[in-house]
Write an enzyme that holds these catalytic residues in place. Structure first.
Site, PDB file in Angstrom:
ATOM      1  N   ARG A 171     -58.651  19.276 -21.283  1.00 53.65           N
ATOM      2  CA  ARG A 171     -57.607  18.966 -22.266  1.00 53.65           C
ATOM      3  C   ARG A 171     -57.573  20.061 -23.325  1.00 53.65           C
ATOM      4  O   ARG A 171     -58.580  20.309 -23.992  1.00 53.65           O
ATOM      5  CB  ARG A 171     -57.879  17.601 -22.919  1.00 53.65           C
ATOM      6  CG  ARG A 171     -56.913  17.259 -24.034  1.00 53.65           C
ATOM      7  CD  ARG A 171     -57.053  15.833 -24.568  1.00 53.65           C
ATOM      8  NE  ARG A 171     -56.146  15.663 -25.688  1.00 53.65           N
ATOM      9  CZ  ARG A 171     -56.495  15.293 -26.919  1.00 53.65           C
ATOM     10  NH1 ARG A 171     -57.751  14.982 -27.203  1.00 53.65           N
ATOM     11  NH2 ARG A 171     -55.599  15.201 -27.864  1.00 53.65           N
TER      12      ARG A 171
ATOM     13  N   HIS B 209     -51.775  19.350 -32.210  1.00 54.37           N
ATOM     14  CA  HIS B 209     -53.103  18.924 -32.655  1.00 54.37           C
ATOM     15  C   HIS B 209     -53.300  19.462 -34.079  1.00 54.37           C
ATOM     16  O   HIS B 209     -54.058  20.415 -34.296  1.00 54.37           O
ATOM     17  CB  HIS B 209     -54.164  19.419 -31.687  1.00 54.37           C
ATOM     18  CG  HIS B 209     -55.477  18.685 -31.777  1.00 54.37           C
ATOM     19  ND1 HIS B 209     -56.070  18.050 -30.698  1.00 54.37           N
ATOM     20  CD2 HIS B 209     -56.314  18.475 -32.806  1.00 54.37           C
ATOM     21  CE1 HIS B 209     -57.222  17.500 -31.076  1.00 54.37           C
ATOM     22  NE2 HIS B 209     -57.380  17.741 -32.361  1.00 54.37           N
TER      23      HIS B 209
ATOM     24  N   GLU C 179     -53.683  12.066 -32.661  1.00 55.46           N
ATOM     25  CA  GLU C 179     -54.134  11.293 -33.818  1.00 55.46           C
ATOM     26  C   GLU C 179     -53.171  11.303 -34.996  1.00 55.46           C
ATOM     27  O   GLU C 179     -53.501  11.820 -36.078  1.00 55.46           O
ATOM     28  CB  GLU C 179     -55.510  11.786 -34.277  1.00 55.46           C
ATOM     29  CG  GLU C 179     -56.567  11.662 -33.214  1.00 55.46           C
ATOM     30  CD  GLU C 179     -57.962  12.028 -33.706  1.00 55.46           C
ATOM     31  OE1 GLU C 179     -58.093  12.589 -34.805  1.00 55.46           O
ATOM     32  OE2 GLU C 179     -58.935  11.725 -32.994  1.00 55.46           O
TER      33      GLU C 179
HETATM   34  C1  PNW Z   1     -60.775  14.193 -34.101  1.00 59.98           C
HETATM   35  N1  PNW Z   1     -62.436  11.006 -39.450  1.00 59.98           N
HETATM   36  O1  PNW Z   1     -60.488  14.183 -35.461  1.00 59.98           O
HETATM   37  C2  PNW Z   1     -59.942  15.357 -33.679  1.00 59.98           C
HETATM   38  O2  PNW Z   1     -58.983  15.046 -32.721  1.00 59.98           O
HETATM   39  C3  PNW Z   1     -60.730  16.565 -33.309  1.00 59.98           C
HETATM   40  O3  PNW Z   1     -59.926  17.683 -33.503  1.00 59.98           O
HETATM   41  C4  PNW Z   1     -62.018  16.603 -34.098  1.00 59.98           C
HETATM   42  O4  PNW Z   1     -62.703  17.798 -33.935  1.00 59.98           O
HETATM   43  C5  PNW Z   1     -62.842  15.418 -33.661  1.00 59.98           C
HETATM   44  O5  PNW Z   1     -62.151  14.212 -33.882  1.00 59.98           O
HETATM   45  C6  PNW Z   1     -64.186  15.306 -34.323  1.00 59.98           C
HETATM   46  O6  PNW Z   1     -64.066  15.025 -35.699  1.00 59.98           O
HETATM   47  C7  PNW Z   1     -61.043  13.366 -36.380  1.00 59.98           C
HETATM   48  O7  PNW Z   1     -62.551  11.524 -40.571  1.00 59.98           O
HETATM   49  C8  PNW Z   1     -61.074  13.838 -37.660  1.00 59.98           C
HETATM   50  O8  PNW Z   1     -62.718   9.804 -39.242  1.00 59.98           O
HETATM   51  C9  PNW Z   1     -61.524  13.061 -38.683  1.00 59.98           C
HETATM   52  C10 PNW Z   1     -61.975  11.796 -38.395  1.00 59.98           C
HETATM   53  C11 PNW Z   1     -61.949  11.300 -37.089  1.00 59.98           C
HETATM   54  C12 PNW Z   1     -61.480  12.097 -36.089  1.00 59.98           C
END
Ligand code: PNW
Length: 478
Positions: free
Chosen positions: A81, A126, A171
């Site tokens: 992905r 993204h 997200e």
């Molecule tokens: C995801 N939080 O993002 C993203 O899709 C990725 O790009 C990222 O690297 C990965 O999770 C790991 O963090 C998030 O703050 C960013 O809860 C922030 C959060 C959760 C997921």
């Protein structure tokens, strides 16, 4: 416990993947005609990212794609992905100007994957909005939906002969909430209780238009699938005997999972709890209730605009009820709930990522029950390391083993239709506001080395074994 081990065997054709995102790995931030995205702008400002780091170079995957491909092959992935950089392909954000160098880069990646028998899953967005579109209002601007649909159609047209698995937006919750409410992610807006709902709404409108475009114009000949990736914690009341906490947990799930899952998979509208809470709070504080916008008649329908469920799961929360008595608007004040980490849960290298593998099984069942039993891809799941690099990452090995065991139980014992699993991430990469201090990779990237050498972690070797056997071990041995 299963004695014969059959329970840990995954279905034939199960997709075994790893995931990355353009801004986190590519570098080449201004190479070959790419224009800046909101993450370039955000990181070039001071004091917003750990040690003022940025993704200018990242893993330099724009130049080192062959190295990434070797990693993918070493793991034996069946799927990979990746995301496309919108401003690399369309520097002014629109199809008025196409950057052929960008097209060639992604063509090479996609063709190399297919030649290696690896199926690409491609995310269109993204977090890296072209800065020129931010300058017009970004996700708060209603016109973004059509511009995104144009970008999506361009990608379907250009790559859809070979790409059959599409994710429009990654997200929307994180993009809306961290980017427009908390100011922690680009574009860095701190506008509590207003902008996140508007940005989220336009993301849903954009996604729906892209899906309808695919459905009408491309699906007949390309025969692919399109969804959007939704992140959610699994939430449970801190005290299951407390009606207040049970209700707060329902609100927590409505404001995180339901915010985007309900319009697309359940009712075509936001959860009733969300609407009534925001209405009540608006009334109380003298604000218009339409800060949570309505889905207008005559607009492309949002309900049913996903051909599978794409789930990003990282962690779980225990929920307590909170009230925000102050006169200020906020998402949290609307939600009247707060998630906390259960002290009994182990945590990873980052405090927010408590390790709760059975939360994933529960969330998968919840999706099955509330979203009409969709086919599900787990499009992200992973474990963070911080501090000294530890290539013998035994805690992460345990994390993957325990998590995959829960996935196999969801499939075999609960009948959840899980089609695939993507580990986050293939490589240690630019972890947004945490910069390079937090590492999620199955491969370590040596940032001190001019070649940005990739070295497999123990967890990467284990994952390769799991893929090879199409089964995960049921005990602690691996
Ligand atoms: C995801 N939080 O993002 C993203 O899709 C990725 O790009 C990222 O690297 C990965 O999770 C790991 O963090 C998030 O703050 C960013 O809860 C922030 C959060 C959760 C997921």
């Amino acid at each position: 416990m299963n004695v014969d081990g059959r329970e840990n065997v995954f279905p034939k054709d199960f997709a075994w993947g790893a995931a990355t995102a353009a801004y986190q790995i590519e570098g080449g931030w201004d190479a070959d005609g790419k224009s800046p995205s909101i993450w370039d702008t955000f990181c070039h400002g001071k004091g917003v990212v750990f040690q003022d780091q940025n993704g200018d170079v990242a893993c330099n995957s724009y130049k080192l794609w062959q190295e990434d491909l070797r990693c993918i092959q070493q793991l034996g992935l069946t799927h990979y992905r990746l995301s496309l950089s919108w401003s690399r392909l369309l520097p002014d954000g629109t199809t008025r100007h196409i950057n052929q160098k960008g097209v060639s880069y992604y063509n090479k990646v996609i063709n190399d994957l297919l030649a290696s028998n690896v199926t690409p899953m491609v995310t269109l967005y993204h977090f890296d909005l072209p800065q020129v579109l931010q300058d017009q209002g970004g996700w708060k601007w209603a016109g973004i939906a059509d511009v995104f649909a144009g970008y999506a159609a361009f990608c379907f047209e250009t790559f859809g002969d070979r790409v059959k698995l599409w994710v429009t937006l990654n997200e929307p919750y994180v993009c809306a909430k961290l980017g427009h409410e908390d100011g922690l992610f680009a574009p860095g807006l701190r506008d509590p209780g207003v902008s996140a709902y508007l940005a989220g709404h336009n993301m849903l409108r954009a996604h729906a238009r892209a899906w309808h475009g695919y459905d009408a114009l491309f699906r007949p000949r390309q025969k692919g699938l399109v969804s959007l990736a939704l992140n959610s914690d699994w939430a449970e009341p801190r005290d299951p005997g407390s009606p207040q906490e049970v209700a707060a947990t329902e609100r927590y799930m409505a404001f995180t999972f339901g915010w985007f899952a309900s319009p697309v998979f359940m009712t075509g509208d936001y959860p009733a709890t969300m609407r009534s809470r925001i209405e009540a709070r608006s009334l109380e504080l003298g604000f218009p209730a339409d800060r949570l916008p309505g889905f207008a008649e005559g607009e492309p329908r949002v309900l049913g605009t996903a051909d599978f469920f794409a789930l990003n799961y990282y962690t779980s929360r225990r929920v307590k009820a909170v009230s925000c008595p102050s006169g200020a608007l906020s998402f949290k004040g609307d939600q009247e709930a707060e998630g906390v980490v259960d002290p009994s849960w182990p945590v990873s290298g980052v405090p927010w990522l408590a390790v709760v593998p059975d939360g994933l099984r529960k969330l998968l069942n919840y999706i099955k029950d509330t979203c009409h039993n969709p086919s599900i891809y787990i499009t992200e799941n992973g474990f963070a390391q911080m501090g000294p690099v530890d290539l013998e990452d035994s805690q992460r090995c345990g994390f993957y083993r325990d998590t995959l065991l829960e996935v196999s139980k969801a499939i075999h014992e609960d009948g959840v239709d899980v089609r695939g699993y993507f580990a986050w991430s293939l490589l240690d990469n630019f972890e947004w506001a945490d910069g390079f201090s937090v590492r999620f990779g199955l491969f370590h990237v040596d940032r001190a080395h001019p070649e940005l050498t990739r070295t497999i972690y123990h967890s990467g070797r284990n994952y390769a074994k799991i893929i090879l056997r199409n089964a995960c071990p049921s005990t602690t041995q691996s």
